[in-house]
Scaffold this active site. Structure first.
Site, PDB file in Angstrom:
ATOM      1  N   GLU A   1      -3.439  -1.411  -4.804  1.00  0.00           N
ATOM      2  CA  GLU A   1      -2.757  -2.066  -4.150  1.00  0.00           C
ATOM      3  C   GLU A   1      -1.966  -2.684  -5.237  1.00  0.00           C
ATOM      4  OE1 GLU A   1      -2.933  -4.880  -0.321  1.00  0.00           O
ATOM      5  OE2 GLU A   1      -4.807  -4.986  -1.660  1.00  0.00           O
TER       6      GLU A   1
ATOM      7  N   ARG B   1     -15.726  -5.820   1.982  1.00  0.00           N
ATOM      8  CA  ARG B   1     -14.443  -6.212   1.576  1.00  0.00           C
ATOM      9  C   ARG B   1     -14.726  -7.488   0.436  1.00  0.00           C
ATOM     10  NH1 ARG B   1     -12.785  -8.061   7.162  1.00  0.00           N
ATOM     11  NH2 ARG B   1     -14.717  -8.845   7.282  1.00  0.00           N
TER      12      ARG B   1
ATOM     13  N   ASP C   1      -4.633  -4.739  -7.580  1.00  0.00           N
ATOM     14  CA  ASP C   1      -6.191  -4.568  -7.249  1.00  0.00           C
ATOM     15  C   ASP C   1      -6.844  -3.315  -7.652  1.00  0.00           C
ATOM     16  OD1 ASP C   1      -5.914  -6.872  -5.940  1.00  0.00           O
ATOM     17  OD2 ASP C   1      -6.122  -5.985  -4.051  1.00  0.00           O
TER      18      ASP C   1
ATOM     19  N   LYS D   1      -7.807   1.743   7.025  1.00  0.00           N
ATOM     20  CA  LYS D   1      -7.402   0.580   6.773  1.00  0.00           C
ATOM     21  C   LYS D   1      -5.777   0.510   7.159  1.00  0.00           C
ATOM     22  CE  LYS D   1      -7.164   0.892   1.812  1.00  0.00           C
ATOM     23  NZ  LYS D   1      -7.660   0.379   0.574  1.00  0.00           N
TER      24      LYS D   1
ATOM     25  N   ARG E   1     -13.732  -9.785  -8.426  1.00  0.00           N
ATOM     26  CA  ARG E   1     -14.251 -10.229  -6.789  1.00  0.00           C
ATOM     27  C   ARG E   1     -15.147  -9.469  -6.415  1.00  0.00           C
ATOM     28  NH1 ARG E   1      -8.432  -9.710  -4.687  1.00  0.00           N
ATOM     29  NH2 ARG E   1      -8.932  -7.881  -5.632  1.00  0.00           N
TER      30      ARG E   1
ATOM     31  N   ASN F   1       0.348  -5.896  -5.357  1.00  0.00           N
ATOM     32  CA  ASN F   1       0.776  -7.053  -4.312  1.00  0.00           C
ATOM     33  C   ASN F   1       1.888  -7.760  -4.924  1.00  0.00           C
ATOM     34  OD1 ASN F   1      -1.534  -7.734  -1.989  1.00  0.00           O
ATOM     35  ND2 ASN F   1      -2.396  -7.120  -3.791  1.00  0.00           N
TER      36      ASN F   1
ATOM     37  N   ARG G   1      -8.858  -8.154  -9.601  1.00  0.00           N
ATOM     38  CA  ARG G   1      -7.529  -8.803  -9.449  1.00  0.00           C
ATOM     39  C   ARG G   1      -6.897  -8.776 -10.800  1.00  0.00           C
ATOM     40  NH1 ARG G   1      -3.772 -11.018  -6.001  1.00  0.00           N
ATOM     41  NH2 ARG G   1      -4.305  -9.102  -4.733  1.00  0.00           N
TER      42      ARG G   1
ATOM     43  N   LYS H   1       1.079  -1.271   0.223  1.00  0.00           N
ATOM     44  CA  LYS H   1       0.102   0.050  -0.040  1.00  0.00           C
ATOM     45  C   LYS H   1       0.857   1.201   0.095  1.00  0.00           C
ATOM     46  CE  LYS H   1      -3.909  -2.333   2.204  1.00  0.00           C
ATOM     47  NZ  LYS H   1      -3.559  -3.694   2.559  1.00  0.00           N
TER      48      LYS H   1
HETATM   49  N1  LIG Z   1     -11.458   2.951  -1.293  1.00  0.00           N
HETATM   50  C1  LIG Z   1     -11.990   2.106  -1.137  1.00  0.00           C
HETATM   51  N2  LIG Z   1     -13.278   1.876  -1.553  1.00  0.00           N
HETATM   52  C2  LIG Z   1     -14.093   0.965  -1.271  1.00  0.00           C
HETATM   53  N3  LIG Z   1     -13.905  -0.236  -0.993  1.00  0.00           N
HETATM   54  C3  LIG Z   1     -12.450  -0.345  -0.550  1.00  0.00           C
HETATM   55  C4  LIG Z   1     -11.407   0.742  -0.668  1.00  0.00           C
HETATM   56  N4  LIG Z   1     -10.474   0.223  -0.277  1.00  0.00           N
HETATM   57  C5  LIG Z   1     -10.595  -1.070   0.161  1.00  0.00           C
HETATM   58  N5  LIG Z   1     -11.957  -1.478  -0.050  1.00  0.00           N
HETATM   59  C6  LIG Z   1     -12.456  -2.812   0.143  1.00  0.00           C
HETATM   60  O1  LIG Z   1     -11.865  -3.662   0.830  1.00  0.00           O
HETATM   61  C7  LIG Z   1     -11.171  -4.669   0.584  1.00  0.00           C
HETATM   62  C8  LIG Z   1      -9.593  -4.937   1.125  1.00  0.00           C
HETATM   63  O2  LIG Z   1      -9.050  -3.715   0.907  1.00  0.00           O
HETATM   64  P1  LIG Z   1      -7.533  -3.646   0.302  1.00  0.00           P
HETATM   65  O3  LIG Z   1      -7.088  -2.231   0.197  1.00  0.00           O
HETATM   66  O4  LIG Z   1      -7.351  -4.400  -0.845  1.00  0.00           O
HETATM   67  O5  LIG Z   1      -6.642  -4.309   1.555  1.00  0.00           O
HETATM   68  P2  LIG Z   1      -6.032  -5.869   1.852  1.00  0.00           P
HETATM   69  O6  LIG Z   1      -4.681  -5.813   1.601  1.00  0.00           O
HETATM   70  O7  LIG Z   1      -6.506  -6.114   3.090  1.00  0.00           O
HETATM   71  O8  LIG Z   1      -6.781  -6.750   0.749  1.00  0.00           O
HETATM   72  C9  LIG Z   1     -11.135  -4.429  -1.078  1.00  0.00           C
HETATM   73  O9  LIG Z   1     -11.074  -5.813  -1.517  1.00  0.00           O
HETATM   74  C10 LIG Z   1     -12.528  -3.652  -1.359  1.00  0.00           C
HETATM   75  O10 LIG Z   1     -13.506  -4.475  -1.053  1.00  0.00           O
HETATM   76 MG   LIG Z   2      -6.643  -6.211  -1.287  1.00  0.00          MG
END
Ligand SMILES: Nc1ncnc2c1ncn2[C@@H]1O[C@H](COP(=O)(O)OP(=O)(O)O)[C@@H](O)[C@H]1O
Ligand SMILES: [Mg+2]
Length: 317
Positions: free
Chosen positions: A280, A232, A272, A160, A224, A282, A210, A125
């Site tokens: 993100e 999430r 992502d 987060k 997803r 990864n 993804r 991130k």
């Molecule tokens: N800015 C955002 N707006 C809407 N949903 C989000 C956002 N950031 C994260 N999410 C939701 O939360 C999930 C996990 O967040 P993410 O940033 O991918 O962290 P992780 O590393 O835990 O997967 C994402 O797959 C999405 O569904």
């Molecule tokens: Mg993620």
């Protein structure tokens, strides 16, 4: 060409072979006749500058409940291998960072995938913040004034942990949200690092895509969709995988970041994208290979081994 391959991964007995990308990579390596050895990260020792581990010969089978056989542990210098697959899952903590320093000792004689220094320098991130033009507005901070100013500008946000994974502790905070103060306190106590505050993207209900890149090139994608009562999209949180195609915007994202990934030896990467916004990158141990294959997409494991074999036949790159 047959290669002598070692895989550094979390305990193989515990993986879900239907979703695990490492397993897909191992199956394809074995199919190509490469010899596989296995060890878990805790088994590494650095004696002077020689990295050793009690490695075990590994055979894999695509049969749930009967997916592997391991030989007896045998102490070996990892420099004896042509390729080491770094497939350790997060947390991205000091143990993880130590392991990247260890593996760096092997280069360039042994090809480590992904490049351990590249992995270390690209926390998922944080690295993405190099591409603000592709991202939703994002702040990394633990400062109340900065966070409130960001919320005033952007309205609903997601909060987060900076080094979180698998959807843990991802919250949506609405303007005027009465839980914000308590969440701020809880994050302050729980995390030493600043955390991520990002504009909430409502279109997440249609999915978080993804996209997999191999050696900097688009290789496959899967969407997803989060469960009806969850923000999430992570599959471990009940997100449902669906077939997908890339939009023009997503192709553009791949072409902008691809060269940076290639340059850093980040051969297998999963990004992502929500509603056309990159959130993100990864690099530690991305997933998605098996989900892409399930929906009739390309054989990403084959693409990855094609690149590894090519690099090994021309070791200077
Ligand atoms: N800015 C955002 N707006 C809407 N949903 C989000 C956002 N950031 C994260 N999410 C939701 O939360 C999930 C996990 O967040 P993410 O940033 O991918 O962290 P992780 O590393 O835990 O997967 C994402 O797959 C999405 O569904
Ligand atoms: Mg993620």
């Amino acid at each position: 060409m047959t290669l002598n391959v070692a895989v550094q991964m979390d305990p193989i007995a515990r993986i879900n072979i239907n979703g695990d990308s490492t397993f897909a990579l191992l199956l394809e390596a074995q199919r190509r006749g490469h010899a596989l050895s296995y060890y878990t990260p805790d088994k590494l020792s650095l004696l002077g500058n020689e990295l050793v581990a009690p490695v075990q010969m590994l055979t894999v089978r695509d049969e749930p409940g009967n997916h592997f056989t391991l030989g007896e542990p045998k102490r070996q210098p990892l420099a004896a291998f042509d390729v080491v697959l770094l497939r350790q899952d997060p947390p991205f903590d000091l143990a993880y960072i130590t392991s990247t320093h260890f593996l760096e000792q092997l280069q360039p004689k042994t090809l480590v995938v992904n490049d351990p220094a590249g992995v270390r320098d690209a926390p998922e991130k944080l690295f993405v913040m190099n591409f603000p033009q592709l991202m939703p507005p994002t702040l990394i901070s633990r400062n109340m004034e900065e966070i409130n100013a960001f919320r005033d500008t952007h309205g609903a946000v997601v909060m987060k942990p900076l080094h979180g994974f698998g959807g843990a502790a991802v919250f949506r905070i609405m303007p005027q949200d009465m839980n914000f103060g308590s969440l701020f306190d809880m994050f302050s106590i729980t995390f030493k690092e600043p955390w991520v505050i990002q504009r909430f993207l409502p279109e997440v209900r249609r999915g978080d895509k993804r996209i997999i890149l191999v050696d900097g090139e688009f290789a496959g994608a899967v969407n997803r969709v989060p469960a009806a009562d969850d923000l999430r999209s992570n599959m471990v949180r009940g997100g449902a995988a669906t077939a997908t195609e890339l939009t023009d915007r997503e192709r553009e994202i791949c072409s902008v970041i691809g060269p940076a990934l290639k340059e850093r030896g980040l051969l297998f990467v999963g990004i992502d994208v929500i509603d056309g916004y990159l959130t993100e990158i990864n690099v530690t141990s991305p997933t998605g290979i098996r989900a892409v294959a399930k929906f009739g997409g390309p054989d990403i494991a084959a693409k990855i081994w094609d690149v590894i074999e090519r690099k090994r036949s021309r070791p200077s790159k």
